[in-house]
Scaffold this motif. Sequence first.
Motif, PDB file in Angstrom:
ATOM      1  N   SER A  28       0.838  -1.202   0.000  1.00 26.20           N
ATOM      2  CA  SER A  28       0.000   0.000   0.000  1.00 26.20           C
ATOM      3  C   SER A  28       0.873   1.251   0.000  1.00 26.20           C
ATOM      4  O   SER A  28       0.606   2.213  -0.722  1.00 26.20           O
ATOM      5  CB  SER A  28      -0.920  -0.005   1.220  1.00 26.20           C
ATOM      6  N   TRP A  29       1.946   1.217   0.820  1.00 30.24           N
ATOM      7  CA  TRP A  29       2.854   2.359   0.855  1.00 30.24           C
ATOM      8  C   TRP A  29       3.634   2.475  -0.460  1.00 30.24           C
ATOM      9  O   TRP A  29       3.806   3.565  -0.989  1.00 30.24           O
ATOM     10  CB  TRP A  29       3.829   2.229   2.020  1.00 30.24           C
ATOM     11  N   ALA A  30       4.060   1.359  -0.970  1.00 32.51           N
ATOM     12  CA  ALA A  30       4.808   1.387  -2.228  1.00 32.51           C
ATOM     13  C   ALA A  30       3.933   1.904  -3.362  1.00 32.51           C
ATOM     14  O   ALA A  30       4.383   2.681  -4.214  1.00 32.51           O
ATOM     15  CB  ALA A  30       5.329  -0.009  -2.554  1.00 32.51           C
ATOM     16  N   ALA A  31       2.647   1.497  -3.384  1.00 35.19           N
ATOM     17  CA  ALA A  31       1.721   1.955  -4.424  1.00 35.19           C
ATOM     18  C   ALA A  31       1.429   3.444  -4.280  1.00 35.19           C
ATOM     19  O   ALA A  31       1.236   4.156  -5.275  1.00 35.19           O
ATOM     20  CB  ALA A  31       0.422   1.158  -4.347  1.00 35.19           C
ATOM     21  N   PHE A  32       1.421   3.935  -3.041  1.00 38.15           N
ATOM     22  CA  PHE A  32       1.238   5.364  -2.808  1.00 38.15           C
ATOM     23  C   PHE A  32       2.413   6.156  -3.386  1.00 38.15           C
ATOM     24  O   PHE A  32       2.232   7.218  -3.975  1.00 38.15           O
ATOM     25  CB  PHE A  32       1.104   5.614  -1.303  1.00 38.15           C
ATOM     26  N   LEU A  33       3.617   5.616  -3.227  1.00 36.72           N
ATOM     27  CA  LEU A  33       4.814   6.302  -3.718  1.00 36.72           C
ATOM     28  C   LEU A  33       4.943   6.219  -5.243  1.00 36.72           C
ATOM     29  O   LEU A  33       5.414   7.162  -5.882  1.00 36.72           O
ATOM     30  CB  LEU A  33       6.069   5.707  -3.054  1.00 36.72           C
ATOM     31  N   LYS A  34       4.528   5.086  -5.818  1.00 39.23           N
ATOM     32  CA  LYS A  34       4.579   4.912  -7.279  1.00 39.23           C
ATOM     33  C   LYS A  34       3.278   4.270  -7.734  1.00 39.23           C
ATOM     34  O   LYS A  34       3.207   3.056  -7.952  1.00 39.23           O
ATOM     35  CB  LYS A  34       5.784   4.053  -7.684  1.00 39.23           C
ATOM     36  N   PRO A  35       2.245   5.054  -7.913  1.00 44.21           N
ATOM     37  CA  PRO A  35       0.922   4.508  -8.217  1.00 44.21           C
ATOM     38  C   PRO A  35       0.809   3.803  -9.568  1.00 44.21           C
ATOM     39  O   PRO A  35      -0.117   3.031  -9.785  1.00 44.21           O
ATOM     40  CB  PRO A  35       0.007   5.740  -8.160  1.00 44.21           C
ATOM     41  N   LYS A  36       1.730   4.060 -10.480  1.00 42.42           N
ATOM     42  CA  LYS A  36       1.657   3.412 -11.784  1.00 42.42           C
ATOM     43  C   LYS A  36       2.720   2.339 -11.972  1.00 42.42           C
ATOM     44  O   LYS A  36       3.112   2.032 -13.089  1.00 42.42           O
ATOM     45  CB  LYS A  36       1.765   4.462 -12.887  1.00 42.42           C
TER      46      LYS A  36
END
Length: 405
Positions: free
Chosen positions: A352-360
């Motif tokens: 979830s944190w990683a997706a927040f930092l790089k959503p694509k």
Amino acid sequence: MIDNYYKILGLSENSTQQEIKSAYKKLAVMYHPDKTGGNKAAEEKFKQVNNAYQILSDPQQRAQYDLLRNYYQFQATTTYTDFNNSTYSKSYKNAYYQRTHSKGYAKNYKGYDREKAEKEGIAIGSILIITLLAIVGIYMAVNIYLKEKLMEELAAQRKLQLEIVEDYYKKEDFRATLKEIDTLIAGQPSDDEFRGIREKVISELNKRAESSFQTEDYQNALKYYLILEDFETVFETEFEYKVALCYKQQNQFEKAIDKLKIIINKEPEDFRAWCEIGKIFFYKQQKYEEAMPFFDHSKNLVISFYERRYGKAYPMIIEPTNLNKIHFDIFYGRASLNKQLGNLEDAIKDCSWAAFLKPKNADVWLLKADCEQKLGNIQNACSNWEEVYNFEPDLVKSKMARYCH
């Protein structure tokens, strides 16, 4: 009177350096204590021979000795002092004796002879002063000549040394170049030209190292970094970090880890170094249990960093585009490692944190969906696949068709 070193060696004053050397060798062997069985007279003679050779074999000392010896010879052969401290020549002394002992010697001889003696004394004193001045002049001239010769020799030697440095530099043998120039600086620490050349070489190495690193030519980058490391003493953390990454890319994992640990010892809160060690253990060596403490610590450090900079409300304030890639690597790496160790819920949180930092970043959503699917949360898995579908539809079409309705 000083010792006659020429006579001690059995030579004339015009003897060459080779003749002086040959005579010394012959006499040294003859009078050496090892050859004479402790004979005191021979031992004393050996000392005289050795001392004479030391003076006459050195051109500068020989010149000074010759001047001094000539001065003493002149003084010994041309002057005479009577009981009244008046200085006379030897010829005058003889004439004076003949006159004073002749039958027709006048009673008023004392005043006449004293006046004449004074005049002759003044003349001889003048000659002596001129002679001394000449000796001093010759001595100074010899010294100037020897100094000029020495300066010429030093200049020639310096030119040769610089040519050697330039040759190494042209061949791009930077290690040999710096080694040679450091030797020159050690011998002549005040020479600014040598220091300027050194700074030029160091600057060139830095440029080449950075250029190679930026183009991912890690082999050459490491080569240049290691030369710099051997010839410089103070490095910033960024330099150490790049050396560690070069080691890593060259599969020299132990050296990379050692370098990263040096960074940690200097700066314990450098979460990049903690993360990189975790990545080496995880991705390169498959040492999952050893990798986890480094990912854990790097995550804790980065959360502390957020709290210090943004406060407790950091999740709502952080702008991901302002953060370095290493932030993403920490959360994504830890998520991947948690999945590998079966810690699926922790993996989902990190994703979830990683997706927040790089959503694509498709890999993050796919990893998160995979964990949800394994936990039986198909609806959540479908939501993650839908995120991927928005920018990489081909990656998830089959899965969505199978699981999502």
